[in-house]
Motif scaffolding. Structure first.
Motif, PDB file in Angstrom:
ATOM      1  N   ARG A  51       7.190   8.536  11.582  1.00  0.00           N
ATOM      2  CA  ARG A  51       8.578   8.096  11.802  1.00  0.00           C
ATOM      3  C   ARG A  51       9.184   8.942  12.897  1.00  0.00           C
ATOM      4  O   ARG A  51       8.907  10.110  13.027  1.00  0.00           O
ATOM      5  CB  ARG A  51       9.391   8.284  10.517  1.00  0.00           C
ATOM      6  CG  ARG A  51       9.011   7.320   9.437  1.00  0.00           C
ATOM      7  CD  ARG A  51       9.979   7.433   8.297  1.00  0.00           C
ATOM      8  NE  ARG A  51       9.658   6.463   7.277  1.00  0.00           N
ATOM      9  CZ  ARG A  51       9.850   6.651   5.990  1.00  0.00           C
ATOM     10  NH1 ARG A  51      10.386   7.783   5.575  1.00  0.00           N
ATOM     11  NH2 ARG A  51       9.543   5.725   5.117  1.00  0.00           N
ATOM     12  N   SER A  52      10.086   8.316  13.684  1.00  0.00           N
ATOM     13  CA  SER A  52      10.715   9.101  14.759  1.00  0.00           C
ATOM     14  C   SER A  52      11.989   9.746  14.288  1.00  0.00           C
ATOM     15  O   SER A  52      12.565   9.460  13.328  1.00  0.00           O
ATOM     16  CB  SER A  52      11.004   8.250  15.967  1.00  0.00           C
ATOM     17  OG  SER A  52      10.957   6.897  15.764  1.00  0.00           O
TER      18      SER A  52
ATOM     19  N   GLY B 101       0.860  -1.183   0.000  1.00  0.00           N
ATOM     20  CA  GLY B 101       0.000   0.000   0.000  1.00  0.00           C
ATOM     21  C   GLY B 101       0.893   1.228   0.000  1.00  0.00           C
ATOM     22  O   GLY B 101       2.112   1.118  -0.149  1.00  0.00           O
ATOM     23  N   LEU B 102       0.305   2.394   0.176  1.00  0.00           N
ATOM     24  CA  LEU B 102       1.074   3.633   0.145  1.00  0.00           C
ATOM     25  C   LEU B 102       0.965   4.382   1.460  1.00  0.00           C
ATOM     26  O   LEU B 102      -0.083   4.371   2.099  1.00  0.00           O
ATOM     27  CB  LEU B 102       0.565   4.566  -0.957  1.00  0.00           C
ATOM     28  CG  LEU B 102       0.566   4.047  -2.387  1.00  0.00           C
ATOM     29  CD1 LEU B 102       0.062   5.127  -3.334  1.00  0.00           C
ATOM     30  CD2 LEU B 102       1.934   3.595  -2.800  1.00  0.00           C
ATOM     31  N   VAL B 103       2.053   5.028   1.816  1.00  0.00           N
ATOM     32  CA  VAL B 103       2.057   5.928   2.959  1.00  0.00           C
ATOM     33  C   VAL B 103       2.570   7.270   2.456  1.00  0.00           C
ATOM     34  O   VAL B 103       3.615   7.335   1.809  1.00  0.00           O
ATOM     35  CB  VAL B 103       2.951   5.407   4.103  1.00  0.00           C
ATOM     36  CG1 VAL B 103       2.934   6.376   5.267  1.00  0.00           C
ATOM     37  CG2 VAL B 103       2.502   4.024   4.547  1.00  0.00           C
ATOM     38  N   LEU B 104       1.816   8.325   2.735  1.00  0.00           N
ATOM     39  CA  LEU B 104       2.227   9.685   2.378  1.00  0.00           C
ATOM     40  C   LEU B 104       2.645  10.379   3.659  1.00  0.00           C
ATOM     41  O   LEU B 104       1.903  10.370   4.647  1.00  0.00           O
ATOM     42  CB  LEU B 104       1.076  10.446   1.724  1.00  0.00           C
ATOM     43  CG  LEU B 104       0.757  10.114   0.270  1.00  0.00           C
ATOM     44  CD1 LEU B 104       0.191   8.716   0.135  1.00  0.00           C
ATOM     45  CD2 LEU B 104      -0.194  11.125  -0.303  1.00  0.00           C
ATOM     46  N   ARG B 105       3.839  10.950   3.629  1.00  0.00           N
ATOM     47  CA  ARG B 105       4.359  11.639   4.808  1.00  0.00           C
ATOM     48  C   ARG B 105       4.817  13.041   4.444  1.00  0.00           C
ATOM     49  O   ARG B 105       5.345  13.276   3.365  1.00  0.00           O
ATOM     50  CB  ARG B 105       5.536  10.874   5.405  1.00  0.00           C
ATOM     51  CG  ARG B 105       5.170   9.563   6.054  1.00  0.00           C
ATOM     52  CD  ARG B 105       6.363   8.930   6.756  1.00  0.00           C
ATOM     53  NE  ARG B 105       6.003   7.672   7.386  1.00  0.00           N
ATOM     54  CZ  ARG B 105       6.065   6.490   6.771  1.00  0.00           C
ATOM     55  NH1 ARG B 105       6.503   6.411   5.537  1.00  0.00           N
ATOM     56  NH2 ARG B 105       5.711   5.392   7.419  1.00  0.00           N
ATOM     57  N   GLU B 106       4.625  13.907   5.410  1.00  0.00           N
ATOM     58  CA  GLU B 106       5.166  15.261   5.343  1.00  0.00           C
ATOM     59  C   GLU B 106       6.225  15.307   6.441  1.00  0.00           C
ATOM     60  O   GLU B 106       5.880  15.313   7.624  1.00  0.00           O
ATOM     61  CB  GLU B 106       4.065  16.276   5.596  1.00  0.00           C
ATOM     62  CG  GLU B 106       4.466  17.693   5.302  1.00  0.00           C
ATOM     63  CD  GLU B 106       3.279  18.631   5.386  1.00  0.00           C
ATOM     64  OE1 GLU B 106       3.506  19.780   5.787  1.00  0.00           O
ATOM     65  OE2 GLU B 106       2.144  18.222   5.078  1.00  0.00           O
ATOM     66  N   GLY B 107       7.489  15.245   6.026  1.00  0.00           N
ATOM     67  CA  GLY B 107       8.557  15.085   7.004  1.00  0.00           C
ATOM     68  C   GLY B 107       8.415  13.712   7.630  1.00  0.00           C
ATOM     69  O   GLY B 107       8.313  12.708   6.939  1.00  0.00           O
ATOM     70  N   SER B 108       8.359  13.658   8.947  1.00  0.00           N
ATOM     71  CA  SER B 108       8.236  12.374   9.637  1.00  0.00           C
ATOM     72  C   SER B 108       6.787  12.018   9.961  1.00  0.00           C
ATOM     73  O   SER B 108       6.509  10.934  10.450  1.00  0.00           O
ATOM     74  CB  SER B 108       9.054  12.400  10.930  1.00  0.00           C
ATOM     75  OG  SER B 108       8.520  13.371  11.810  1.00  0.00           O
TER      76      SER B 108
END
Length: 126
Positions: free
Chosen positions: A125-126, A86-93
């Motif tokens: 994300r950390s 699947g897809l994950v969209l992140r802005e920075g972490s």
């Protein structure tokens, strides 16, 4: 030597084609990977903008996905979502969307798009 593709292999291939089209903002390629009767359902939780009702058809779903992926500063990654590509969209972490897909053959039949920030914490994300 691999002689045949299984359903999970095809699913991953379709999702990667989808991700590539999204990343390039290529509406033609995006539409080509979406089934004619594709359905897109969003869970925005009333906390962020998102459609309240499911979207139907290539044009409506492609428009939504193009808008999500085209946001400035959003990075897209193919990751395991509910045990499948699947897809994950992140802005920075920070995750801003997680997209699960159901495929039929070499097309996407259904997209489940989680936009609700209350449900995205485990994807940061950390």
């Amino acid at each position: 030597m691999r002689t045949s593709w299984g359903p999970l292999d095809r699913h991953a291939l379709v999702v990667r084609r989808f991700a590539d089209a999204c990343g390039r903002g290529d509406v033609t390629a995006l539409t080509a990977v979406l089934g004619v009767e594709v359905v897109g359902t969003c869970d925005a939780g009333g906390l962020v903008p998102g459609p309240d009702e499911p979207l139907h058809g290539q044009a409506e779903v492609a428009r939504l996905v193009t808008t999500l992926c085209g946001q400035t500063g959003v990075d897209l990654a193919v990751e395991s979502v509910n045990g499948r590509a699947g897809l994950v969209l992140r802005e920075g972490s920070r995750a801003v969307a997680v997209i699960g897909a159901a495929t039929t053959g070499y097309e996407i039949a259904t997209l489940w798009i989680v936009l609700n920030p209350a449900k995205l914490g485990d994807w940061h994300r950390s």
